[in-house]
Scaffold this motif. Structure first.
Motif, PDB file in Angstrom:
ATOM      1  N   ILE A   1      -4.523  64.719  76.418  1.00 46.55           N
ATOM      2  CA  ILE A   1      -3.507  63.666  76.534  1.00 46.55           C
ATOM      3  C   ILE A   1      -2.112  64.253  76.363  1.00 46.55           C
ATOM      4  CG2 ILE A   1      -2.598  61.586  75.440  1.00 46.55           C
ATOM      5  CD1 ILE A   1      -5.468  60.816  74.757  1.00 46.55           C
ATOM      6  N   ILE A   2      -1.967  65.184  75.422  1.00 39.99           N
ATOM      7  CA  ILE A   2      -0.667  65.820  75.197  1.00 39.99           C
ATOM      8  C   ILE A   2      -0.248  66.626  76.425  1.00 39.99           C
ATOM      9  CG2 ILE A   2       0.558  67.562  73.843  1.00 39.99           C
ATOM     10  CD1 ILE A   2      -1.118  66.669  71.429  1.00 39.99           C
ATOM     11  N   LEU A   3      -1.174  67.428  76.958  1.00 39.76           N
ATOM     12  CA  LEU A   3      -0.868  68.234  78.142  1.00 39.76           C
ATOM     13  C   LEU A   3      -0.525  67.352  79.338  1.00 39.76           C
ATOM     14  CD1 LEU A   3      -3.626  70.984  77.912  1.00 39.76           C
ATOM     15  CD2 LEU A   3      -1.181  71.278  77.544  1.00 39.76           C
ATOM     16  N   ARG A   4      -1.247  66.287  79.469  1.00 38.70           N
ATOM     17  CA  ARG A   4      -0.989  65.387  80.596  1.00 38.70           C
ATOM     18  C   ARG A   4       0.379  64.727  80.462  1.00 38.70           C
ATOM     19  NH1 ARG A   4      -5.535  61.426  83.095  1.00 38.70           N
ATOM     20  NH2 ARG A   4      -4.371  60.705  84.900  1.00 38.70           N
ATOM     21  N   LYS A   5       0.732  64.328  79.256  1.00 47.11           N
ATOM     22  CA  LYS A   5       2.032  63.700  79.044  1.00 47.11           C
ATOM     23  C   LYS A   5       3.167  64.693  79.300  1.00 47.11           C
ATOM     24  CE  LYS A   5       2.624  60.182  78.123  1.00 47.11           C
ATOM     25  NZ  LYS A   5       2.922  59.016  78.989  1.00 47.11           N
ATOM     26  N   ILE A   6       2.978  65.947  78.865  1.00 49.41           N
ATOM     27  CA  ILE A   6       3.993  66.973  79.137  1.00 49.41           C
ATOM     28  C   ILE A   6       4.145  67.179  80.639  1.00 49.41           C
ATOM     29  CG2 ILE A   6       4.519  69.429  78.899  1.00 49.41           C
ATOM     30  CD1 ILE A   6       3.212  69.331  76.137  1.00 49.41           C
ATOM     31  N   SER A   7       3.012  67.204  81.354  1.00 52.14           N
ATOM     32  CA  SER A   7       3.055  67.354  82.809  1.00 52.14           C
ATOM     33  C   SER A   7       3.794  66.190  83.454  1.00 52.14           C
ATOM     34  CB  SER A   7       1.629  67.452  83.373  1.00 52.14           C
ATOM     35  OG  SER A   7       0.969  68.593  82.888  1.00 52.14           O
ATOM     36  N   GLU A   8       3.543  64.979  82.969  1.00 53.19           N
ATOM     37  CA  GLU A   8       4.221  63.810  83.527  1.00 53.19           C
ATOM     38  C   GLU A   8       5.722  63.900  83.320  1.00 53.19           C
ATOM     39  OE1 GLU A   8       2.458  60.402  81.777  1.00 53.19           O
ATOM     40  OE2 GLU A   8       0.593  60.573  82.919  1.00 53.19           O
ATOM     41  N   TRP A   9       6.134  64.276  82.118  1.00 56.58           N
ATOM     42  CA  TRP A   9       7.563  64.374  81.828  1.00 56.58           C
ATOM     43  C   TRP A   9       8.232  65.455  82.685  1.00 56.58           C
ATOM     44  CZ3 TRP A   9       6.640  64.284  75.862  1.00 56.58           C
ATOM     45  CH2 TRP A   9       6.459  62.953  75.448  1.00 56.58           C
ATOM     46  N   SER A  10       7.594  66.634  82.754  1.00 60.78           N
ATOM     47  CA  SER A  10       8.215  67.752  83.465  1.00 60.78           C
ATOM     48  C   SER A  10       8.274  67.502  84.967  1.00 60.78           C
ATOM     49  CB  SER A  10       7.460  69.053  83.174  1.00 60.78           C
ATOM     50  OG  SER A  10       6.109  68.960  83.583  1.00 60.78           O
ATOM     51  N   LEU A  11       7.193  66.978  85.555  1.00 59.27           N
ATOM     52  CA  LEU A  11       7.188  66.762  86.994  1.00 59.27           C
ATOM     53  C   LEU A  11       8.049  65.584  87.399  1.00 59.27           C
ATOM     54  CD1 LEU A  11       4.657  68.681  86.721  1.00 59.27           C
ATOM     55  CD2 LEU A  11       3.855  67.584  88.802  1.00 59.27           C
ATOM     56  N   SER A  12       8.078  64.535  86.582  1.00 53.94           N
ATOM     57  CA  SER A  12       8.935  63.393  86.917  1.00 53.94           C
ATOM     58  C   SER A  12      10.399  63.765  86.810  1.00 53.94           C
ATOM     59  CB  SER A  12       8.626  62.213  85.993  1.00 53.94           C
ATOM     60  OG  SER A  12       8.876  62.558  84.642  1.00 53.94           O
ATOM     61  N   THR A  13      10.709  64.796  86.016  1.00 55.36           N
ATOM     62  CA  THR A  13      12.083  65.273  85.906  1.00 55.36           C
ATOM     63  C   THR A  13      12.429  66.213  87.051  1.00 55.36           C
ATOM     64  OG1 THR A  13      11.999  65.105  83.494  1.00 55.36           O
ATOM     65  CG2 THR A  13      13.719  66.490  84.424  1.00 55.36           C
ATOM     66  N   PHE A  14      11.518  67.113  87.412  1.00 51.73           N
ATOM     67  CA  PHE A  14      11.818  68.112  88.437  1.00 51.73           C
ATOM     68  C   PHE A  14      11.782  67.520  89.836  1.00 51.73           C
ATOM     69  CE2 PHE A  14      10.928  71.678  91.257  1.00 51.73           C
ATOM     70  CZ  PHE A  14      11.845  72.619  90.804  1.00 51.73           C
ATOM     71  N   TYR A  15      10.804  66.641  90.115  1.00 47.40           N
ATOM     72  CA  TYR A  15      10.677  66.055  91.450  1.00 47.40           C
ATOM     73  C   TYR A  15      11.249  64.646  91.465  1.00 47.40           C
ATOM     74  CZ  TYR A  15       7.555  69.975  92.337  1.00 47.40           C
ATOM     75  OH  TYR A  15       7.041  71.228  92.479  1.00 47.40           O
ATOM     76  N   SER A  16      11.926  64.299  92.534  1.00 43.81           N
ATOM     77  CA  SER A  16      12.563  62.984  92.628  1.00 43.81           C
ATOM     78  C   SER A  16      11.578  61.892  93.001  1.00 43.81           C
ATOM     79  CB  SER A  16      13.697  63.024  93.662  1.00 43.81           C
ATOM     80  OG  SER A  16      13.187  63.328  94.963  1.00 43.81           O
ATOM     81  N   ASP A  17      10.479  62.257  93.657  1.00 41.78           N
ATOM     82  CA  ASP A  17       9.536  61.239  94.109  1.00 41.78           C
ATOM     83  C   ASP A  17       8.159  61.862  94.267  1.00 41.78           C
ATOM     84  OD1 ASP A  17       8.410  58.904  95.058  1.00 41.78           O
ATOM     85  OD2 ASP A  17       9.144  59.162  97.101  1.00 41.78           O
ATOM     86  N   VAL A  18       7.145  61.160  93.798  1.00 44.33           N
ATOM     87  CA  VAL A  18       5.753  61.560  94.008  1.00 44.33           C
ATOM     88  C   VAL A  18       5.054  60.391  94.688  1.00 44.33           C
ATOM     89  CG1 VAL A  18       3.584  62.274  92.949  1.00 44.33           C
ATOM     90  CG2 VAL A  18       5.754  63.029  91.956  1.00 44.33           C
TER      91      VAL A  18
END
Length: 370
Positions: free
Chosen positions: A5-22
């Protein structure tokens, strides 16, 4: 489970910041429950595996995924604990074992047996075996396994290989469940996933994730188990090869593939030129790019080969100039928003106009050396 859950949340934060749209397409293809193999291409180094938790998490049910990871990543105590606690399953690359005739086509070496067993247990929803600490903090399997069929990371304009690991483990899981007499009426499914980036290294670029139609193995599973009982190696291998071919076809359909770098770069710069004033809709991104690739890789019988070669050469030259000058086509188009090429006189006029504006700028004159 906590580590995952921690790794997934970190991934969500980092990718939502780096990419403008998924943008995620056909997430409804992911079933709510039951054994599932998520089969996706890999163009990233293996240590970035959990980066994919984020786009995979855009299915309707956000099921937890146990990824295959190379066994050497488990040697370090810290990384081994993190991977093990998050449900990752170690995979030994290119194990030094061969198919044994007594196994009817299954890989019988100890490394593959442990891989098949660990994967089958996860697909069945059983807790992983291990030490007390792993049992306490390890995740409860959600019957989903994430596999990158290419087996390694690389940088090529197309998918180079699709290995048979996913096919073998899916077929072996069906056999394992039948031997246990623990059939729950849910046949394993394989979902191919295509992931495309508008510009993978560009900040605030976009990502397109497409879940393909699930492949149900009812017919192949029955045929495979019958061949196992008959000790028919040739048939079991043919079944695994057939399933791998199906998976490879779907992965190619969902992703961008070019025969060489020249064609891929020509298609990419053409797409930028054609869609200068607006972004390509993400749901059409793969289709449009593959259509341009087909155009630039068509055989001479269908297109003018000389015109095709000249066009590719011009596009590559322009793309190279943009790369080495650190410019983007969109930036140039904003400076000179023309629908036609400027004449020599107008181009020289624009150049000297900009030069005079810079030289005669008051601050420039004030700071001239005396």
């Amino acid at each position: 489970m906590i580590v995952y859950i921690i790794l997934r949340k970190i991934s969500e934060w980092s990718l939502s910041t780096f990419y403008s749209d998924v943008h995620v397409d056909s997430s409804e293809n992911v079933p709510k429950d039951g054994p599932l193999l998520v089969h996706s291409k890999m163009r990233q180094p293996p240590q970035r595996t959990y980066r994919y938790c984020y786009p995979y998490g855009y299915d309707s049910y956000r099921r937890q995924i146990s990824f295959w990871a190379k066994a050497s990543s488990f040697k370090n105590p810290i990384s081994g604990f993190i991977l093990g606690s998050s449900g990752a399953i170690p995979v030994h690359r290119n194990p030094n074992n061969l198919r044994d005739a007594s196994t009817a086509g299954a890989l019988r070496g100890p490394t593959n047996e442990s891989l098949f067993l660990a994967t089958s247990r996860a697909l069945a929803g059983l807790r992983p075996r291990g030490g007390l600490l792993n049992r306490l903090v390890g995740m409860f399997p959600d019957r989903v396994i994430g596999i990158f069929p290419e087996g390694t990371s690389y940088t090529e304009p197309c998918i180079v290989q699709v290995k048979e690991g996913a096919a073998w483990v899916a077929l072996e899981y069906g056999r394992w469940m039948r031997e246990r007499g623990d059939r729950d009426g849910q046949t394993i499914k394989i979902i191919p996933v295509g992931i495309a980036y508008t510009d993978k290294t560009q900040y605030l670029s976009r990502v397109y994730v497409h879940y393909g139609e699930p492949l149900v193995l009812t017919d192949l599973e029955d045929e495979y188990c019958s061949a196992i009982e008959a000790n028919d190696n040739q048939t079991t291998r043919a079944i695994a090869a057939e399933l791998t071919t199906r998976l490879a076809k779907e992965i190619h359909r969902l992703s961008i593939n070019a025969p060489n770098w020249s064609v891929l770069h020509s298609a990419e710069i053409s797409r930028r030129i054609l869609w200068t004033d607006k972004e390509v809709p993400l749901e059409d991104f793969v289709v449009i790019t593959n259509a341009l690739i087909t155009l630039f890789s068509s055989t001479p019988s269908t297109v003018d080969s000389d015109l095709q070669n000249r066009t590719i050469s011009s596009l590559l030259a322009y793309s190279g100039l943009l790369y080495y000058t650190k410019l983007r086509h969109e930036s140039l188009s904003a400076v000179i928003p023309r629908t036609h090429l400027p004449s020599t006189m107008s181009a020289m006029g624009a150049f000297f106009s900009q030069l005079l504006r810079a030289v005669l700028y008051p601050k420039f004159i004030f700071f001239l050396p005396h």
